[in-house]
Design a protein around this motif. Structure first.
Motif, short mmCIF file in Angstrom:
data_model
loop_
_atom_site.label_atom_id
_atom_site.label_comp_id
_atom_site.label_asym_id
_atom_site.label_seq_id
_atom_site.Cartn_x
_atom_site.Cartn_y
_atom_site.Cartn_z
N ALA A 30 -4.16 8.27 1.37
CA ALA A 30 -4.12 6.87 0.96
C ALA A 30 -2.71 6.36 0.72
O ALA A 30 -2.43 5.20 0.86
CB ALA A 30 -4.96 6.66 -0.29
N LEU A 31 -1.83 7.27 0.34
CA LEU A 31 -0.48 6.83 0.03
C LEU A 31 0.40 6.74 1.26
O LEU A 31 1.46 6.14 1.23
CB LEU A 31 0.17 7.82 -0.96
N SER A 32 -0.02 7.36 2.36
CA SER A 32 0.90 7.49 3.48
C SER A 32 1.24 6.17 4.14
O SER A 32 2.39 5.92 4.46
CB SER A 32 0.33 8.46 4.51
N ALA A 33 0.23 5.31 4.36
CA ALA A 33 0.50 4.06 5.05
C ALA A 33 1.49 3.20 4.25
O ALA A 33 2.37 2.56 4.81
CB ALA A 33 -0.79 3.29 5.27
N LEU A 34 1.33 3.23 2.97
CA LEU A 34 2.21 2.45 2.11
C LEU A 34 3.64 2.94 2.13
O LEU A 34 4.58 2.18 2.29
CB LEU A 34 1.72 2.55 0.66
N SER A 35 3.78 4.26 2.00
CA SER A 35 5.13 4.80 1.93
C SER A 35 5.86 4.59 3.25
O SER A 35 7.07 4.59 3.31
CB SER A 35 5.10 6.28 1.55
N ALA A 36 5.08 4.40 4.32
CA ALA A 36 5.71 4.22 5.63
C ALA A 36 5.86 2.75 6.01
O ALA A 36 6.31 2.45 7.10
CB ALA A 36 4.89 4.96 6.68
N LEU A 37 5.44 1.84 5.15
CA LEU A 37 5.59 0.41 5.46
C LEU A 37 6.55 -0.22 4.47
O LEU A 37 6.16 -0.61 3.37
CB LEU A 37 4.23 -0.31 5.40
N VAL A 100 11.68 3.16 8.06
CA VAL A 100 11.73 3.58 9.46
C VAL A 100 12.71 2.68 10.21
O VAL A 100 13.45 3.13 11.07
CB VAL A 100 10.32 3.45 10.08
N ALA A 128 4.14 -1.28 12.80
CA ALA A 128 4.72 -2.18 11.80
C ALA A 128 5.97 -1.51 11.22
O ALA A 128 5.92 -0.35 10.83
CB ALA A 128 3.71 -2.46 10.71
N ASP A 143 2.87 -1.90 -7.10
CA ASP A 143 2.73 -0.44 -6.98
C ASP A 143 3.39 0.25 -8.18
O ASP A 143 4.59 0.16 -8.36
CB ASP A 143 3.39 0.04 -5.68
#
Lengths: 148, 272
Positions: A30-37, A100, A128, A143
Motif C-alpha cells: 500500500a505504501l509503494s505507490a505513494l512513495s514512488a509518486l 523518479v 506518473a 501523510d
C-alpha cells in the motif's frame, strides 16, 4: 528413485508457491505507490483565470506535450522548466524529494500532462512522475506516520 | 540413494535459506504508478469525499478492495476510520486513521492519511464502502482519532495478515480498527484482551477462511507477514482460520444495531 524424489520435491514447491495467499496483491504494498509518486508545486507563472488554484496556462490542457528546457536542483528537490510544444507557453514546477523525475529527466525529455479535478499529473512514457494538487487535491492529501 | 538424499537435503536447505530471507521482509517496490492509477485513485477519493460530506456523519468505517480475496469469500480487504477534521479555515477535511503492513514485513504501523493516499495504493478494484457507528459511539471514538497516544492504545506492532481474532500475538489492520472501536466503549487504558472480551460479548463473529495445510505452509514460507501459530490447534488443523475481515465488521455493525448499513461507491469499470 532419484528422478521420483526430485519430481516430488519440485511439485511440492510449485504447489506451495501457487497456494500461497501471498500471491494475492498485498496490502503490504500500500505504501509503494505513494512513495514512488512525488508531489510537485508550481513556481511563479501566470495562472489560468478562474481556476481553483494557480495552475499555469502551460499545464491547463490535458494531452499537452511539454518539453523539459531546464533541470535544476533545489533545496527541496528538483525544479523543472517546461515548455508546451504547441505554443511555447512555459511553467516551472518544483518536484519535492528524490523523485523518479529528478533521477531520470534531462533537458529535451518529453513530458505528458493530464488535468483532473484534483490537480495535474505529469508523466513520462505512461508513468506518473509527479502530481501537482490544486486546492481540491491538497484537501485530499495528508501523510503522517504515528508509530514505527 | 545416498547421493539422492544429499541432493534433496541441499535443496531443502536452499529452500529454508530463501524462506529466512523472505521473513526478513521485502523492500517496497519503487516503480512509479501509471497515469491511469493516479487519475482513478484521486477520482475515487473525490467521490468518497462527496459521499461522506453528504452523509452528515463525523466518523465512519471506510473499506477498500486493495486485493482480490474473492476465492476466500471476502470482498473488502482493508478497513480504516475516516473522520471529519476542521481545516483551520472554517471548512473541513476528511482524514483516515489506519494500520498498514510495511512492504510485506512482519510488522505494521499506524498512519493518518488523506483520502487520496487511501486510494492511491493501486487497489484491485476502485470501489469503497463506508458505514457509520451510532452518533454516541462516533463521539467516543473522536479522541482516538485526534490524540496520537490514544490512537496507538490498541496498536500492536507484530503483524500477521491472518491474525487470530481472539489472540494478541499479532494484529492485522482490520483487527486494529475493531479493537479501537471496542476501546472507545471501555474504561481508559483498556487492554487488547479486554477489547476482545467486549467484542465477544457483543456477538462479533470473525470470518472463517478455509485454508488447507498446503496453503498455510505456502503462506508461512513465502511471506513474512503471514503466520498461523496464534490460532488454536484444533481450529488450525480443521483448516478453519478465524480472522477479522472488513466484511465481517461491516455486517456485525449493522446486525448489532450499533451502527448503520454500508454504502458503496465505485468508479465505472472498477477493476485494475
Amino acid at each position: 528413485m532419484k528422478r521420483t524424489l526430485l519430481n516430488w520435491f519440485a511439485a511440492t514447491m510449485l504447489a506451495i508457491a501457487a497456494a500461497s495467499p501471498a500471491h494475492a496483491h498485498g496490502e503490504g504494498s500500500a505504501l509503494s505507490a505513494l512513495s514512488a509518486l512525488p508531489m510537485a508545486s508550481v513556481i511563479g507563472g501566470s495562472a489560468v483565470a478562474g481556476s481553483v488554484a494557480a495552475i499555469p496556462l502551460a499545464l491547463s490542457v490535458s494531452g499537452a506535450v511539454l518539453v523539459v528546457t531546464a533541470v535544476e536542483a533545489s533545496a527541496r528537490g528538483t525544479v523543472l522548466v517546461l515548455e508546451r510544444a504547441s505554443d511555447g507557453a512555459r511553467a516551472s514546477v518544483e518536484i519535492v524529494g528524490r523523485g523518479v523525475a529528478g533521477a531520470s529527466l534531462a533537458v529535451g525529455s518529453v513530458i505528458g500532462c493530464s488535468v483532473i479535478g484534483s490537480g495535474v499529473v505529469l508523466s513520462a512514457a505512461g508513468q506518473a512522475i509527479a502530481f501537482i494538487p490544486n486546492a481540491i487535491g491538497r484537501a485530499l492529501l495528508h501523510d503522517e506516520q504515528l508509530s514505527y | 540413494m545416498k547421493a539422492t538424499l544429499s541432493l534433496a537435503c541441499l535443496m531443502l536447505l536452499a529452500c529454508c535459506a530463501f524462506s529466512a530471507a523472505a521473513h526478513a521482509g521485502r523492500s517496497c517496490d519503487e516503480k512509479p504508478p501509471t497515469v491511469q492509477a493516479v487519475m482513478r485513485g484521486m477520482a475515487l477519493a473525490e467521490r468518497t469525499r462527496e459521499a461522506l460530506d453528504a452523509s452528515g456523519q463525523d466518523l465512519v468505517l471506510l473499506a477498500r478492495v486493495g486485493q482480490d480475496l474473492r476465492k476466500y469469500g471476502v470482498h473488502y480487504s482493508h478497513l480504516g476510520f475516516a473522520y471529519r477534521e476542521p481545516d483551520g479555515n472554517g471548512g473541513h477535511v476528511w482524514r483516515v486513521l489506519h494500520k498498514l503492513n510495511e512492504c510485506g514485513s512482519d510488522h505494521a504501523a499506524i498512519y493518518r492519511q488523506g483520502l487520496g493516499q487511501f486510494f492511491l495504493s493501486d487497489p484491485f478494484r476502485y470501489e469503497a464502502a463506508f458505514a457509520a457507528p451510532n452518533q454516541a459511539w462516533q463521539q467516543k471514538l473522536m479522541p482516538f482519532m485526534r490524540d496520537n497516544q490514544r490512537a496507538l492504545q490498541m496498536h500492536h506492532r507484530p503483524y500477521s495478515m491472518v491474525a487470530y481474532a481472539w489472540a494478541t500475538r499479532y494484529q492485522q489492520s482490520n483487527q486494529y480498527v475493531l479493537e479501537t472501536m471496542a476501546a472507545a466503549m471501555l474504561p481508559a487504558s483498556a487492554s487488547r484482551m479486554k477489547a476482545q472480551a467486549w467484542l465477544m460479548a457483543q456477538d462479533y463473529e470473525p470470518a472463517t477462511l478455509r485454508l488447507d495445510a498446503l496453503t498455510r505452509l505456502g503462506g508461512r514460507i513465502a511471506s513474512a507477514n503471514i503466520a498461523f501459530d496464534d490460532h488454536p490447534s484444533e481450529k488450525r488443523y480443521a483448516d478453519r482460520i478465524e480472522t477479522v475481515t472488513a466484511d465481517s465488521v461491516l455486517r456485525w455493525l449493522e446486525r448489532s444495531g450499533l451502527g448503520g448499513g454500508a454504502q458503496s461507491i465505485a468508479l465505472s469499470g472498477a477493476g485494475r
